[in-house]
Design a protein around this motif. Structure first.
Motif, PDB file in Angstrom:
ATOM      1  N   CYS A 109       0.854  -1.189   0.000  1.00 11.35           N
ATOM      2  CA  CYS A 109       0.000   0.000   0.000  1.00 11.35           C
ATOM      3  C   CYS A 109       0.888   1.237   0.000  1.00 11.35           C
ATOM      4  O   CYS A 109       1.777   1.365   0.846  1.00 11.35           O
ATOM      5  CB  CYS A 109      -0.886  -0.015   1.243  1.00 11.35           C
ATOM      6  SG  CYS A 109      -1.679   1.562   1.609  1.00 11.35           S
ATOM      7  N   CYS A 111      -0.453   4.410  -0.051  1.00  6.71           N
ATOM      8  CA  CYS A 111      -1.259   5.578   0.343  1.00  6.71           C
ATOM      9  C   CYS A 111      -0.477   6.456   1.319  1.00  6.71           C
ATOM     10  O   CYS A 111       0.201   5.947   2.208  1.00  6.71           O
ATOM     11  CB  CYS A 111      -2.546   5.145   1.020  1.00  6.71           C
ATOM     12  SG  CYS A 111      -3.675   4.266  -0.069  1.00  6.71           S
ATOM     13  N   TYR A 140      -9.911   1.517   6.579  1.00  6.14           N
ATOM     14  CA  TYR A 140      -9.174   1.600   5.300  1.00  6.14           C
ATOM     15  C   TYR A 140     -10.040   0.978   4.204  1.00  6.14           C
ATOM     16  O   TYR A 140     -10.457  -0.173   4.316  1.00  6.14           O
ATOM     17  CB  TYR A 140      -7.838   0.852   5.410  1.00  6.14           C
ATOM     18  CG  TYR A 140      -7.039   0.879   4.127  1.00  6.14           C
ATOM     19  CD1 TYR A 140      -6.483   2.064   3.672  1.00  6.14           C
ATOM     20  CD2 TYR A 140      -6.874  -0.269   3.353  1.00  6.14           C
ATOM     21  CE1 TYR A 140      -5.761   2.106   2.480  1.00  6.14           C
ATOM     22  CE2 TYR A 140      -6.151  -0.238   2.176  1.00  6.14           C
ATOM     23  CZ  TYR A 140      -5.604   0.952   1.741  1.00  6.14           C
ATOM     24  OH  TYR A 140      -4.897   0.986   0.567  1.00  6.14           O
ATOM     25  N   CYS A 144      -5.541   0.058  -2.227  1.00  6.83           N
ATOM     26  CA  CYS A 144      -4.404  -0.561  -2.935  1.00  6.83           C
ATOM     27  C   CYS A 144      -4.542  -2.074  -3.110  1.00  6.83           C
ATOM     28  O   CYS A 144      -3.657  -2.705  -3.681  1.00  6.83           O
ATOM     29  CB  CYS A 144      -3.111  -0.256  -2.200  1.00  6.83           C
ATOM     30  SG  CYS A 144      -2.697   1.498  -2.223  1.00  6.83           S
TER      31      CYS A 144
END
Ligand code: GLU
Ligand code: ZN
Length: 324
Positions: A109, A111, A140, A144
């Motif tokens: 991920c 982010c 979350y 992703c």
């Protein structure tokens, strides 16, 4: 797993642990959780290990480990075996990550913090204060999941670091807590796929604690109830890694007169300050003992309470400190 796994084969009715983070002076709340963990193990003839949770370099404070050791000695809390430091065990966490990844439980991920804050659909309804993993994240949304083929590919495509996240399918995770009773959490609805490493790939608290407890043969986890909300995540990790779950005991936190959880800023309630101000260890022991329903008669050492200690008499509510 690793050199320490031999210990796990030792037969002992209870094997508990003390898991301080060397991030500042211990205060009365820590003294209480550690004494209860120690009493729980020792009153049943069990063992207890000491593990320094020093993975988060930003939170670690120079000299804090020494000060933790002084406080434990002062309280008369001992432990079995060598002190274990998480920073010496990175290979174990790497091995666990490799297994999780090859079994299809992880994805990278990329982010950013800001993106995560914006994506969090609603503030997580947390009743318990924040644990060592920081503030409870929002949910979350899985941004992703399925996006990249590997961590390298994720970093290359975005020019950012990438954390490993654990895939959490919908479904309730239920467990029994020795103090709270039956507890149910659907992690997919509370925090969702959660990170098991930092963005530079280092093991995060949730992963390290699960690997260590299993590797060190810990079968009783007694800790502050700020971590109750981490337990279901840890059970997901235990199942994915094929590790047993310990018995859980989440003890109420100590609060100050205004209802705030004791924290590092309550400097006046640090054990060091109390000691400097003339408190005797026996006074701390008596206070902790009376907070779990044992009589307030002063006794000299932590072991003097062992015979009378009963975890069942532990009250569920938060406990107010003796001074503020
Ligand atoms: N090291 C953590 C803390 O200081 C405790 C972790 C645990 O008990 O699972 O809060
Ligand atoms: Zn992401």
């Amino acid at each position: 797993m690793g050199r320490i796994s031999r210990i796990a084969t030792a037969t002992s009715p209870v094997r508990g642990r003390l898991a301080p983070s060397p991030s500042g002076d211990l205060h009365l709340g820590h003294a209480r959780s550690f004494l209860l963990a120690w009493w729980q193990a020792r009153s049943q003839g069990g063992e207890i290990i000491l593990r320094m949770e020093d993975l988060d370099a930003d939170r670690c404070v120079e000299g804090a480990e020494q000060s933790v050791l002084e406080d434990l000695h002062w309280l008369g809390i001992d432990w079995d075996g060598e002190i274990v430091r998480q920073s010496d065990r990175l290979q174990l966490y790497e091995d666990a990550l490799t297994k999780l990844w090859s079994d299809g439980h992880l994805y990278p991920c990329t982010c950013t913090r800001k993106e995560l804050a914006e994506a969090a659909s609603a503030p997580h309804p947390t009743e318990t204060p924040q644990g060592p993993g920081g503030a409870e994240p929002g949910l979350y949304p899985g941004t992703c999941r399925g996006r990249f083929d590997s961590r390298e590919a994720a970093m290359e495509a975005t020019g950012r670091g990438a954390a490993w996240r654990m895939k959490i399918p919908p479904g309730e995770c239920s467990f029994r807590d020795g103090i709270w009773g039956d507890y149910v959490e659907d992690v997919s609805a509370t925090v969702g796929d959660f990170p098991v490493t930092t963005k530079d790939g280092r093991a995060a608290y949730q992963l390290a604690v699960v690997v260590d407890d299993a590797d060190q043969g810990v079968d009783h986890v007694l800790r502050g109830d700020d971590l109750l909300s981490s337990t279901a995540r840890q059970i997901h990790l235990q199942r994915a890694l094929g590790l047993p779950s310990p018995a859980w005991y989440h003890v109420p936190l100590v609060i100050d007169g205004t209802g705030q959880r004791l924290a590092k800023r309550h400097d006046s309630l640090s054990l060091r300050r109390l000691r400097e101000g003339g408190w005797k260890a026996s006074e701390v022991l008596s206070w902790v003992a009376s907070s779990v329903g044992l009589d307030g008669v002063s006794r000299a050492t932590a072991s003097d309470w062992l015979e009378d200690f009963r975890l069942e008499s532990l009250p569920q509510g938060a406990v107010i400190g003796p001074v503020s």
